[in-house]
Design a protein around this motif. Structure first.
Motif, mmCIF file in Angstrom:
data_model
loop_
_atom_site.group_PDB
_atom_site.id
_atom_site.type_symbol
_atom_site.label_atom_id
_atom_site.label_comp_id
_atom_site.label_asym_id
_atom_site.label_seq_id
_atom_site.Cartn_x
_atom_site.Cartn_y
_atom_site.Cartn_z
ATOM 1 N N ALA A 257 1.102 -1.328 0.234
ATOM 2 C CA ALA A 257 -0.347 0.756 -0.160
ATOM 3 C C ALA A 257 1.402 1.404 0.126
ATOM 4 O O ALA A 257 0.422 2.339 0.386
ATOM 5 N N ARG A 258 2.491 0.800 -0.314
ATOM 6 C CA ARG A 258 3.297 2.228 0.159
ATOM 7 C C ARG A 258 2.592 3.021 -1.437
ATOM 8 O O ARG A 258 2.392 2.558 -2.055
ATOM 9 N N SER A 259 2.831 4.289 -1.623
ATOM 10 C CA SER A 259 2.735 5.353 -2.624
ATOM 11 C C SER A 259 3.918 5.088 -2.929
ATOM 12 O O SER A 259 5.094 4.780 -3.542
ATOM 13 N N VAL A 260 3.580 5.726 -4.247
ATOM 14 C CA VAL A 260 4.353 5.830 -6.281
ATOM 15 C C VAL A 260 5.709 6.694 -5.121
ATOM 16 O O VAL A 260 6.572 6.035 -5.444
ATOM 17 N N GLU A 261 5.406 7.447 -4.261
ATOM 18 C CA GLU A 261 6.997 8.436 -3.708
ATOM 19 C C GLU A 261 8.196 7.346 -2.721
ATOM 20 O O GLU A 261 9.385 7.676 -3.113
ATOM 21 N N GLU A 262 7.103 6.530 -2.060
ATOM 22 C CA GLU A 262 8.236 5.485 -1.233
ATOM 23 C C GLU A 262 8.214 4.380 -1.803
ATOM 24 O O GLU A 262 9.754 4.315 -1.553
ATOM 25 N N ILE A 263 8.195 4.161 -3.035
ATOM 26 C CA ILE A 263 8.605 3.270 -3.535
ATOM 27 C C ILE A 263 9.617 3.921 -4.625
ATOM 28 O O ILE A 263 10.517 3.213 -4.808
ATOM 29 N N ALA A 264 9.584 5.022 -5.216
ATOM 30 C CA ALA A 264 10.660 5.115 -5.339
ATOM 31 C C ALA A 264 12.173 6.064 -4.960
ATOM 32 O O ALA A 264 12.699 5.014 -5.390
ATOM 33 N N TYR A 265 11.711 6.116 -3.964
ATOM 34 C CA TYR A 265 12.680 6.816 -2.588
ATOM 35 C C TYR A 265 13.812 5.141 -2.402
ATOM 36 O O TYR A 265 14.863 4.654 -2.577
ATOM 37 N N ASP A 266 12.510 4.265 -2.076
ATOM 38 C CA ASP A 266 12.738 2.721 -1.896
ATOM 39 C C ASP A 266 14.343 1.660 -2.784
ATOM 40 O O ASP A 266 14.540 1.319 -2.763
ATOM 41 N N LEU A 267 13.517 1.932 -4.220
ATOM 42 C CA LEU A 267 14.518 1.730 -5.519
ATOM 43 C C LEU A 267 15.419 2.112 -5.966
ATOM 44 O O LEU A 267 16.417 2.400 -6.658
ATOM 45 N N GLY A 268 15.438 3.752 -4.680
ATOM 46 C CA GLY A 268 17.050 4.197 -5.256
ATOM 47 C C GLY A 268 16.914 5.501 -6.293
ATOM 48 O O GLY A 268 17.444 6.042 -6.989
ATOM 49 N N ALA A 282 8.606 2.068 -19.735
ATOM 50 C CA ALA A 282 9.115 1.226 -19.531
ATOM 51 C C ALA A 282 7.831 0.205 -19.786
ATOM 52 O O ALA A 282 7.665 -1.484 -20.429
ATOM 53 N N SER A 283 6.744 0.354 -19.394
ATOM 54 C CA SER A 283 5.708 -0.529 -19.136
ATOM 55 C C SER A 283 4.088 -0.232 -20.065
ATOM 56 O O SER A 283 3.546 -0.553 -20.078
ATOM 57 N N GLY A 284 4.123 1.768 -20.232
ATOM 58 C CA GLY A 284 3.111 2.059 -21.391
ATOM 59 C C GLY A 284 2.345 2.662 -20.167
ATOM 60 O O GLY A 284 1.200 2.916 -21.081
ATOM 61 N N VAL A 285 2.108 2.629 -19.157
ATOM 62 C CA VAL A 285 1.443 3.207 -18.493
ATOM 63 C C VAL A 285 2.275 3.782 -17.002
ATOM 64 O O VAL A 285 3.141 3.077 -16.498
ATOM 65 N N PRO A 286 1.205 5.089 -16.200
ATOM 66 C CA PRO A 286 2.163 5.479 -15.191
ATOM 67 C C PRO A 286 1.628 4.091 -13.989
ATOM 68 O O PRO A 286 0.769 3.368 -14.291
ATOM 69 N N PRO A 287 2.849 4.793 -13.278
ATOM 70 C CA PRO A 287 2.460 3.521 -12.120
ATOM 71 C C PRO A 287 0.868 3.691 -11.633
ATOM 72 O O PRO A 287 0.578 2.424 -10.765
ATOM 73 N N GLY A 288 0.583 4.863 -11.095
ATOM 74 C CA GLY A 288 -0.651 4.602 -10.481
ATOM 75 C C GLY A 288 -1.432 4.429 -11.122
ATOM 76 O O GLY A 288 -2.792 2.880 -10.751
#
Length: 299
Positions: A257-268, A282-288
């Protein structure tokens, strides 16, 4: 003997050129279904991101892995890591099964307690002898039968059940590998370097290492490492890094349930906006949007 490895085709499954982009992908089929109509011969090829294990119950095969050949008769398991060139000439009416597993599923196992058992099994090509070990083989075969049932039917918990069965199969194979004595194919330098590259990416992808950093860690040049990566895995080093980041991003979007911002920071990623642009490209659609689509009920 394989001399021109760059010309060896990459397949998803043999004869199917498209790669199934599914980190939970697995497939099981009997040997006769794919081999009988091909005169029991599977020409030399490789799988860029798929691990395979063949279980022979009866019959036999002349097996080629990289530049080595081995004749097998009776009950055997054949371990084929991703990127290894392999081909088969089966004896007519050979009875056996072929399990194909997406590498991300193996990477998940690497982070579990099972890693110390499974990793030595799947990291290099080998042959496991079941001749004279009928009691052990009788434990293995029902697991294959159950995995076939899971692959043929859509039932609740299908993926989870399949993962448990695959782990059990791999653990049993490792036990037998130790008991019967390991018969390796003398893994080639290319296969070893490919394995080392994948391990380094798994360790450092969140740090966004450059291709040059991976090359330095492996004691080679970027151009040589890219040639190896494209020949063995059909991807450049940069593509492998991006694919690993994208896979982890998708997992986080679906299963947390982490936000897109949290995921971004966790992935560097230092900038969530850059992460969103990377993901959409890479995927064709935005993360949300990806999260919304992935969590929609099916059926």
């Amino acid at each position: 003997m394989v001399k021109h490895t760059n010309n060896i085709p990459h397949f998803g499954l043999y004869g199917e050129s498209s790669w199934v982009d599914d980190p939970e992908f697995f497939h099981i089929e009997d040997i006769v279904s794919r081999s009988e109509n091909l005169d029991w011969k599977i020409n030399a090829h490789r799988h860029a991101q798929l691990f395979q294990v063949l279980i022979l119950k009866a019959g036999g095969a002349m097996v080629q892995m990289d530049e080595k050949q081995q004749k097998l008769v009776g009950s055997w398991a054949i371990i084929v890591p991703a990127g290894v060139v392999h081909g088969f000439r089966f004896a007519p009416d050979t009875d056996g099964r072929v399990i194909t597993i997406a590498e991300p599923m193996l990477e998940d196992i690497y982070r579990e307690k099972a890693a110390r058992f499974v990793k030595p099994l799947v990291s290099q090509p080998s042959y496991i002898n079941f001749n004279g070990y009928q009691s052990t083989f009788s434990e293995l075969w029902p697991l294959l039968s159950q995995l076939e049932k899971e692959s043929e039917q859509t039932r609740k918990g299908r993926v989870l059940m399949s993962e448990y069965l695959i782990k059990a199969i791999l653990l049993l194979l490792r036990r037998q590998q130790i008991s019967s004595g390991i018969l390796n194919t003398d893994i080639t330098l290319q296969s070893q370097q490919t394995h080392e590259l994948k391990e380094l990416i798994e360790k450092h992808y969140k740090q966004h290492w450059s291709s040059e950093e991976y090359a330095n860690a492996l004691g080679t040049s970027v151009s040589r490492l890219n040639r190896l990566s494209k020949a063995m895995l059909n991807h450049s080093v940069h593509d492998l890094i991006c694919d690993r980041l994208l896979l982890e991003a998708k997992r986080n979007l679906i299963y947390t349930a982490r936000s897109v911002e949290e995921i971004a920071y966790d992935l560097g990623f230092k900038d969530p906006g850059y992460f969103s642009r990377f993901f959409k490209k890479a995927s064709g659609v935005p993360p949300g949007r990806f999260r919304t689509l992935a969590n929609q009920p099916t059926g």
